[in-house]
Design an enzyme around this catalytic site. Sequence first.
Site, PDB file in Angstrom:
ATOM      1  N   LYS A 110       2.992   0.228  25.414  1.00 18.99           N
ATOM      2  CA  LYS A 110       2.443   1.404  26.075  1.00 18.99           C
ATOM      3  C   LYS A 110       1.526   1.040  27.233  1.00 18.99           C
ATOM      4  O   LYS A 110       1.259   1.876  28.102  1.00 18.99           O
ATOM      5  CB  LYS A 110       1.673   2.267  25.066  1.00 18.99           C
ATOM      6  CG  LYS A 110       2.567   2.959  24.050  1.00 18.99           C
ATOM      7  CD  LYS A 110       1.770   3.946  23.207  1.00 18.99           C
ATOM      8  CE  LYS A 110       2.677   4.735  22.291  1.00 18.99           C
ATOM      9  NZ  LYS A 110       1.944   5.741  21.492  1.00 18.99           N
ATOM     10  N   GLU A 111       1.011  -0.190  27.200  1.00 19.33           N
ATOM     11  CA  GLU A 111       0.123  -0.674  28.254  1.00 19.33           C
ATOM     12  C   GLU A 111       0.748  -1.940  28.830  1.00 19.33           C
ATOM     13  O   GLU A 111       0.546  -3.038  28.291  1.00 19.33           O
ATOM     14  CB  GLU A 111      -1.268  -0.945  27.680  1.00 19.33           C
ATOM     15  CG  GLU A 111      -1.910   0.293  27.091  1.00 19.33           C
ATOM     16  CD  GLU A 111      -3.091  -0.009  26.177  1.00 19.33           C
ATOM     17  OE1 GLU A 111      -3.910   0.902  25.960  1.00 19.33           O
ATOM     18  OE2 GLU A 111      -3.189  -1.145  25.670  1.00 19.33           O
ATOM     19  N   ASP A 140      -6.249  -5.354  20.549  1.00 18.06           N
ATOM     20  CA  ASP A 140      -6.274  -4.777  19.209  1.00 18.06           C
ATOM     21  C   ASP A 140      -4.919  -4.816  18.525  1.00 18.06           C
ATOM     22  O   ASP A 140      -4.833  -4.568  17.321  1.00 18.06           O
ATOM     23  CB  ASP A 140      -6.787  -3.337  19.268  1.00 18.06           C
ATOM     24  CG  ASP A 140      -8.067  -3.159  18.480  1.00 18.06           C
ATOM     25  OD1 ASP A 140      -8.715  -4.167  18.162  1.00 18.06           O
ATOM     26  OD2 ASP A 140      -8.412  -2.010  18.162  1.00 18.06           O
ATOM     27  N   LYS A 273     -11.437   2.124  19.040  1.00 17.21           N
ATOM     28  CA  LYS A 273     -12.046   1.417  20.167  1.00 17.21           C
ATOM     29  C   LYS A 273     -13.490   1.020  19.888  1.00 17.21           C
ATOM     30  O   LYS A 273     -13.945  -0.054  20.317  1.00 17.21           O
ATOM     31  CB  LYS A 273     -11.977   2.279  21.431  1.00 17.21           C
ATOM     32  CG  LYS A 273     -12.468   1.561  22.687  1.00 17.21           C
ATOM     33  CD  LYS A 273     -12.334   2.439  23.921  1.00 17.21           C
ATOM     34  CE  LYS A 273     -12.856   1.735  25.167  1.00 17.21           C
ATOM     35  NZ  LYS A 273     -12.749   2.595  26.369  1.00 17.21           N
ATOM     36  N   ASP A 297     -11.201   0.019  30.643  1.00 17.03           N
ATOM     37  CA  ASP A 297      -9.891   0.214  30.032  1.00 17.03           C
ATOM     38  C   ASP A 297      -8.906  -0.721  30.713  1.00 17.03           C
ATOM     39  O   ASP A 297      -9.114  -1.134  31.874  1.00 17.03           O
ATOM     40  CB  ASP A 297      -9.440   1.661  30.183  1.00 17.03           C
ATOM     41  CG  ASP A 297     -10.177   2.589  29.224  1.00 17.03           C
ATOM     42  OD1 ASP A 297     -10.776   2.078  28.257  1.00 17.03           O
ATOM     43  OD2 ASP A 297     -10.158   3.817  29.446  1.00 17.03           O
ATOM     44  N   ASP A 452     -17.597   6.966  22.914  1.00 16.37           N
ATOM     45  CA  ASP A 452     -18.412   6.827  24.112  1.00 16.37           C
ATOM     46  C   ASP A 452     -19.382   7.996  24.255  1.00 16.37           C
ATOM     47  O   ASP A 452     -20.580   7.811  24.488  1.00 16.37           O
ATOM     48  CB  ASP A 452     -17.520   6.697  25.351  1.00 16.37           C
ATOM     49  CG  ASP A 452     -16.428   7.762  25.387  1.00 16.37           C
ATOM     50  OD1 ASP A 452     -16.296   8.540  24.415  1.00 16.37           O
ATOM     51  OD2 ASP A 452     -15.686   7.815  26.389  1.00 16.37           O
TER      52      ASP A 452
END
Length: 739
Positions: A110-111, A140, A273, A297, A452
Amino acid sequence: MEGSLPLHICHVNPLSIFINRSHTFIHSIALALLIYYRASFLFQHPKTSATPILPWLLVFVAELVLSFIWLIGQAYRWRPVSRTVFPERLPEDDKLPAIDVFIFTVDPNKEPTLKVMNTVLSAMALDYPQGKLHVYVSDDGGSPVTLQGLKEAWRFAKWWLPFCRRYRIKTRCPEAYFSASNDDDDEGFGSSEFITERKKTQKRYEMFKKSITEVKERGRLGDNSRITAQDHPSVIEVIEDDSDDKVQIDQENIPLLVYVAREKRPSHPHHFKAGAINVLLRVASVISNSPYILALDCDMYCNDPTSARQAMCFHLDPKISPTLAFVQFPQRFHNICKNDIYDAQLRSAYSLMWCGLDGLRGPVLSGTGFYIKRVSICGSFIHEDVDLTELKQSFGSSNELIKSLRGNYEPNAINGQQELLKETQVLASCTYENDTKWGKEVGFLYDSVAEDFFTGFILHCKGWNSVYCNPSRAQFLGSGSANLNDLMIQGMRWSSGLIEVGFSKFCPLIYGPPRMSFLESMCYGELSFFPFYFLPLWCFATIPQLCLLNGIPLYPKVSSSYFVIFLFIFLSSLAKLLQENLFTGGSFLSWVNEQRIWMMKSVTFHLYGTLDGIMKRIGIKEASFVPSNKVEDDEQLKLYEMGKFGFQIPYMFLVPMVALIILNMASFVGGLVRVVFLGDWDNMFVQVFISFYILVINFPIIEGMIIRKDKGRIQPSVTLLSAVFSTIFLLVGSVILCC
C-alpha cells in the site's frame, strides 16, 4: 545568533480579527432569534398548532447541534496569526542541537517502496549538520523489501547528497527533482559542469529505481516464510556500506540510517502508530538520543531542506523555548488538482484553523511534519532527584534508557555493536511496555487511534505550547486522497479517533478548561465533536423532505418576519465560507467543492466513525487501523484530474448518499407540484429550496447515477438498491410523522 535580532516574528492581522469577531457577534444574534422561534413553538397549545411536534423537535435538535459546533468553532477565528522566521540568524552549525528523523511505514503493497525511499533520501539530504542528523525508519510490517530498499537508498545517497550540497538543490526528493520541468532555483543551473553532474546523478537514480524494482520482485517470489505484518520478531539494523561502489563522500558525512521493525505478536496489543513512535523513541535514545525529533509519514517527503533550521528558530528562542513542545508545519500535497473535488488539500484546517490555534497556545499535533522536543513526551530528569526504581516503573527495565533520561549518557556508549543490538532488541520487544507507563503517561498516548491529536491535547493541558509555521514554500509534500474510497476509509478512522477522545474522561470541553484557556478548549472540543455533523446533516436531508411530501410546514412563511432570520443565517454562513476561501487562496469552485464534500462526509464516514468510536469506548468493539493506500490508481487519478468522482466505493458509503439524493429528487418534484397546484408557496418555499440546494450542490451524484457511462459511474444496481431504501424510508417516515 546575530546580536539581539529575533529569530522569528509573529504577525497579527487586525482586519481578519475584526471581520471574524463581527461576523461571530451578528451571526450569534441571528441564531439566538432562531432558537427563540423554535422554542416558542413548544409553548403553543397543541390545538392551535397544525404541525406535529416530532419533526419540529428533530429539526430543532439538528439546528441546536449545528449551532453548538459552529459556536465552539469560532474560537479558531478569535486571534489568527502568522509567523516569519530568520534561519540566517541561527548560531553556527556546531552549536545547533541534534535531530532524529522518524519515518513510518507499514505495508510495501500500500506504500510503494520507491516512494518511501524517496522520503528517506529527502530527509537524509536536509540542510543540517550531517553529524547531527539521524534517520530512523519504522517498518511496522517487518518487510525484508523495506530493509533491502533502505540499503539501496544508502548506496544512492553517496551520490545524491554531494550533488544536493554542492549545487544547493532545493528539491531534495530525487523523484520530484528529476520530474520537475525546470531547475531555475538550483545554484549553477545552466552551467556545463552542473548539466554533466545532473545527468550522472540521474543515471544513478535510474539504476537505483531498477534495483528497488528488483528488490520488490525478489521479495514477491521468495517470501515463503511464516512472518507476517502482525507476527514477526524485532529487527534493528544500522545501515552501512557493503558495496564496492566508488565512494564519493565520507561515511561520517552521511546521516546515520537505522532500520527498526518492532516485535509484533497477535497476543500482544501493538497500539498502531503510537506504539511504533514509542519504540523509535526508546531505540533512538540509546543510539543518538537527539533532543529534537522530526516525524514524517512515509509519503511526506522534505520539499524544502531548510525546515529543520526554520523549526530551530522557535526551539532555540530563549523566550518561548522552555515551554515549547513542538513546531508544526502544514501538510501539503503534490498531487492536488486545481478542481480539488475531494478537498484533499484540507484548506480549512491548514490555512485557517491551525492559524487560529497558533494565536492561542498553538496548533494541534498533526501526525506528520512536526519537530517535537524529546523531553516534552519523555520528560527530563537531569536536575531531579528521582529514584531509579520509580523511573523503571515508568520507563521500563533498560538501564541504558534510564541513563539517557538522566542526561549523563553519551550516544553509542554501549560497549560493542552486539551489546547495542541486544539492548535495542529488548527496547523493541512487544513485552517491554508491560507494567510501565508507556502510552499512558510517557511517550505518545494510546487511548485513541488519533494518537497525534490526543497526545497534543494532553501536552497543552500539561502547560506546553506549540507554534505553527506556514512558509510560502511547502516544507513537506505528500500524497493527498485522489479517490473517494481512500477519503472515506481515512476519514472514518479520523472520526472514530476524535470521538474516542470526546467521549472519554479527557473530553476537551470538561478536562480542558481548568488546564488551558477556554478558547483553546473550544477548539479541541470542536475537533472532538466535529463528526457529530452527521446528526444535523441527516436530519436536514430527510425530515424537511418527508414533511414537504406530507404537507407539513417546518419553517416560517415567506411573508413572516422570521423568514428573514433563516435567510440571513443561510446567506451569512455561505458568505463567510466564501470570504475565507478567497482570503486563503481558494476560489468559487473550491467553495462549492467544500460544501459538497462536507455533506458527503457527514452522511457517511462521520456517521460510521462516530458509531465506531462510541462502540470502542463502551467496549463493544476493539480498535483497528487500516493504513491509507499510497498506491496511485491510474483510472481513479484520471477521473480526479478530470474533476469527476470515482464512485467505486463500498455500498456502506455509496448507498446512503444515493438514497438521500433520490429522496430529495422525489421531495423536490413533489414539492413543486404542491406549490404550483395547491398554491402553498408561502408555507413550503424553504423546504422546496432545501431539496433544490442539496440537489444542485450534489449534482455529481446525479450525474453518476443517470448521465455518466464510464467505469467510475454509480452502478444501476446501487441506484436500484438506494431507490428501494428511499421508498421504504419515505413510507415508514410518513406513517410516523402522521401519527
